[in-house]
Design an enzyme around this catalytic site. Structure first.
Site, mmCIF file in Angstrom:
data_model
loop_
_atom_site.group_PDB
_atom_site.id
_atom_site.type_symbol
_atom_site.label_atom_id
_atom_site.label_comp_id
_atom_site.label_asym_id
_atom_site.label_seq_id
_atom_site.Cartn_x
_atom_site.Cartn_y
_atom_site.Cartn_z
ATOM 1 N N TYR A 13 21.986 -31.095 9.778
ATOM 2 C CA TYR A 13 20.584 -31.003 10.169
ATOM 3 C C TYR A 13 20.131 -29.544 10.055
ATOM 4 O O TYR A 13 20.864 -28.622 10.428
ATOM 5 C CB TYR A 13 20.401 -31.442 11.619
ATOM 6 C CG TYR A 13 20.292 -32.936 11.837
ATOM 7 C CD1 TYR A 13 20.524 -33.844 10.804
ATOM 8 C CD2 TYR A 13 19.956 -33.445 13.084
ATOM 9 C CE1 TYR A 13 20.421 -35.210 11.016
ATOM 10 C CE2 TYR A 13 19.848 -34.809 13.312
ATOM 11 C CZ TYR A 13 20.089 -35.690 12.274
ATOM 12 O OH TYR A 13 19.989 -37.040 12.489
ATOM 13 N N LYS A 14 18.909 -29.351 9.537
ATOM 14 C CA LYS A 14 18.300 -28.018 9.539
ATOM 15 C C LYS A 14 17.251 -28.010 10.649
ATOM 16 O O LYS A 14 16.151 -28.523 10.492
ATOM 17 C CB LYS A 14 17.659 -27.688 8.196
ATOM 18 C CG LYS A 14 17.192 -26.243 8.135
ATOM 19 C CD LYS A 14 16.543 -25.891 6.831
ATOM 20 C CE LYS A 14 16.302 -24.385 6.764
ATOM 21 N NZ LYS A 14 15.611 -23.846 7.946
ATOM 22 N N TYR A 15 17.635 -27.426 11.774
ATOM 23 C CA TYR A 15 16.785 -27.463 12.961
ATOM 24 C C TYR A 15 15.606 -26.500 12.836
ATOM 25 O O TYR A 15 15.673 -25.484 12.145
ATOM 26 C CB TYR A 15 17.617 -27.121 14.200
ATOM 27 C CG TYR A 15 18.719 -28.116 14.468
ATOM 28 C CD1 TYR A 15 18.493 -29.259 15.227
ATOM 29 C CD2 TYR A 15 19.996 -27.924 13.936
ATOM 30 C CE1 TYR A 15 19.510 -30.181 15.457
ATOM 31 C CE2 TYR A 15 21.014 -28.841 14.158
ATOM 32 C CZ TYR A 15 20.768 -29.965 14.916
ATOM 33 O OH TYR A 15 21.766 -30.879 15.133
#
Length: 674
Positions: free
Chosen positions: A310-312
């Protein structure tokens, strides 16, 4: 001997200062020579010859000369600043020149450059006694003294020190000293240029008092003993190798203080033995390459196991802890933001297992609500930024760790991502809603990655990162293999890390990171505000900002008010004169040019070929650039430096990606439009 000579013909021993310290005038003569050329190679030659001369005659002045050439006086993460504004400059210049503040204001309106203002005001002034010539060391030491001043009366104290320097200046020294005071040197000697010049200088010249230990064999030796006996190919190979070495060193250890000290005491070949990854010194982060076509990724890297994360939507951070459990937190731009996150400092000892005594990890700091639900980046920016007290924190954070670069005195940069990740998970304990690892999957299945990407968006993330876990097989072509290495590569953007964001997949990749560089006065309801705003992308090869579009959509009234206040004469960041490093067509004549100080994210409908804008000129059309149609402001990217803006190459790649499905003619812009 002149510094603008070819480095192979230049002989630093022919310059004579009679055993004295390096004259400031010598540095200024170099700056004057640089400003007369637009050739980056010529700029590098001038800086190289200047540094070689100082290395030969006055090694102690090399470090001050490097800092004074690079528009800074200390590493950015140390937070050392001169803090010189228009008030101090006006008081100092009026005092030494006799010109009124009204006259200085008129000069500034005319020139738009404080160096030119000071030169115009003082150049004709004669002193009763000839001042003692300035030296490079004296100027730098005075700047350091200015940066240390604090408390009551600091304006007068700084003004007095600036006055003393100005009184001692002659001719062009006035112009460049003043520009240095406001960190607007205008000689094009940014990070890469200075590093290359430093590498070349110590490849060709050593301090005369350097003690050489056991000599290296010819194969590993970079220093050139005698230029006349070296073949051109051999010389170029050594210069390129020295450049690569300096860049690798600076990416791990971005501190000229340590680098120059090492170069003065040891052969250049030994640089990484002394200046390397160190706790407390932020390394320049590895970056992900943007991809807009997952299908192409699967085709190119078929059979390679991916790690998808995930790219937060938070703030990227480096967290350092030394053997005394001192915690330091650095931003993506290497700024020390430890004071901003006392809750992180308090948390870190709790996540370290018994066998961890020092580390550097890469992570994303994300705002959460009291229930642990992640919030957007804007929420995180609402936290106080300096001297935050634990008791005052109202926005809690969650740390999502995704990489480990250093552990217990050992650099992990050369280890594979799989090895680094295993160490991260084995040595640090998760704490729910406080510290966890990024959500991830390992897969070869395109459908599984598509589903993971969709889930990340639904969870509130920006998208996903696709990373290769293990080094590729040796039978791959070397160029392809180097792009797929799974080592941690500071300050590099290679294909083993791919960034897939929702914006990139939804349309034509219409999310650009741009820099506001100029504006017009607004009309009608927007009278009194800046509108439209001229935006630019970055060309890292030429080290210039290229105009890409005007923007007047997506701004709130509140933002317009803040913008007018932020870019103003009171803040010394607007002028009537275009910066030399702004590549903008003469037909565009804004009412004010801005200092490039921030990055904005914008979206648009199409990327078009433009006869007016110079963004990526020559990369699609030999005589035309590219522009973004119907641009709309999204947000300020506080996590990015201006040199992290979208590049010319990236914009051209976006254009070619866009025209795969439509005809080129659809994207030709017949005339300039707002």
């Amino acid at each position: 001997m002149s510094v603008d000579m070819d480095v192979l013909e230049f002989d630093p021993s022919k310059i004579n200062w009679d055993g004295l310290k390096t004259p400031y005038r010598f540095l200024i003569d170099t700056f004057v020579a640089i400003e007369k050329t637009t050739s980056r190679l010529k700029i590098i030659d001038c800086l190289t010859n200047m540094l070689r001369t100082i290395t030969y005659h006055d090694p102690e002045s090399v470090l001050p000369a490097v800092w004074l050439s690079s528009n800074a006086i200390a590493p950015s993460y140390e937070g050392i600043e001169l803090g010189i504004g228009s008030q101090i400059l006006t008081k100092a210049i009026t005092s030494v020149s006799g010109a009124s503040s009204k006259t200085l204001k008129q000069y500034y309106i005319k020139y738009g450059d404080w160096g030119d203002v000071a030169y115009a005001a003082k150049v004709s002034v004669r002193t009763l006694m000839e001042p003692k010539p300035l030296t490079v060391g004296k100027v730098y030491d005075t700047f350091i003294s200015i940066s240390k001043l604090r408390g009551l009366g600091v304006v007068d104290q700084k003004t007095n020190l600036v006055k003393k320097l100005l009184i001692s200046c002659k001719g062009e020294e006035i112009r460049y000293l003043t520009r240095t005071l406001v960190q607007n040197l205008r000689i094009g000697a940014v990070k890469t240029t200075c590093l290359i010049a430093l590498a070349h200088a110590f490849c060709l010249t050593r301090p005369t008092n350097m003690v050489i230990g056991e000599p290296l064999d010819d194969k590993n030796r970079l220093f050139v003993e005698d230029v006349s006996k070296e073949s051109k190919d051999s010389l170029n190979t050594k210069l390129k190798a020295a450049e690569k070495l300096l860049k690798e060193c600076y990416a791990q250890f971005p501190n000229y203080n340590g680098i120059v000290k090492c170069l003065l005491e040891h052969p250049i070949e030994k640089l990484l033995d002394f200046c390397h990854l160190t706790v407390g010194v932020p390394l320049r982060p590895m970056l992900g390459e943007i991809t807009r076509d997952l299908g192409q990724v699967f085709k190119n890297f078929e059979g390679i196991l991916f790690n998808c994360e995930y790219k937060y939507d938070g703030q990227r951070a480096q967290i350092h802890m030394d053997t005394n459990e001192k915690v330091t937190i650095f931003s993506r731009n290497l700024e020390n933001m430890t004071d901003k996150f006392p809750d992180v400092v308090k948390l870190i000892p709790q996540i370290c297992l018994n066998n961890v005594n020092s580390f550097i990890l890469d992570c994303e700091i994300v705002a959460i609500n009291p229930e642990g639900i992640i919030q957007n980046f804007q929420t995180l920016t609402n936290r106080s930024r300096k001297n935050v007290e634990l008791s005052s924190i109202t926005i809690p954070i969650h740390i999502f760790a995704f990489d480990l670069m250093y552990l217990n005195g050992e650099s992990l940069l050369k280890k594979s991502l799989r090895e680094r990740r295993e160490l991260l998970r084995a040595r640090f304990a998760e704490i729910p809603n406080r510290f966890t690892y990024v959500n991830h999957i390992e897969t070869l299945d395109p459908e599984e990655i598509h589903l993971f990407f969709k889930e990340s968006i639904e969870f509130g993330c920006e998208g996903i990162m696709i990373k290769i876990l293990d080094d590729p097989p040796n039978n791959l072509e070397n160029k392809i293999r180097m792009n797929l290495l799974t080592s941690y590569e500071p300050d590099k953007r290679i294909k083993s890390w791919l960034k897939v964001k929702k914006d990139y997949v939804d349309g034509i990749g219409d999310s650009l990171d741009v820099v506001p560089i100029a504006a017009w006065y607004g009309n009608g309801r927007k009278a009194g505000w800046w509108s439209p705003i001229l935006l630019a992308i970055y060309n890292p090869d030429a080290e210039t900002f290229e105009g890409v579009c005007k923007c007047m959509s997506g701004f709130s009234d509140e933002f317009y008010k803040e913008l007018k206040s932020r870019y103003s004469q009171e803040n010394d960041n607007i002028s009537k004169q275009k910066k030399w490093y702004f590549d903008v067509d003469d037909s565009l004549r804004p009412d004010a040019w801005f200092e490039p100080i921030e990055v904005w994210e914008i979206k648009g409908s199409d990327i078009t070929i433009s006869p007016v804008y110079k963004a990526a000129i020559g990369k699609v059309d030999p005589n035309k650039g590219l522009s973004l149609r119907a641009p709309r402001f999204i947000r300020v990217r506080e996590d990015k430096n201006i040199v992290d803006a979208t590049t010319s190459k990236q914009l051209a790649e976006l254009f070619y990606k866009q025209i795969k499905e439509r005809k080129v003619e659809e994207f030709i812009e017949e005339s300039e439009n707002v």
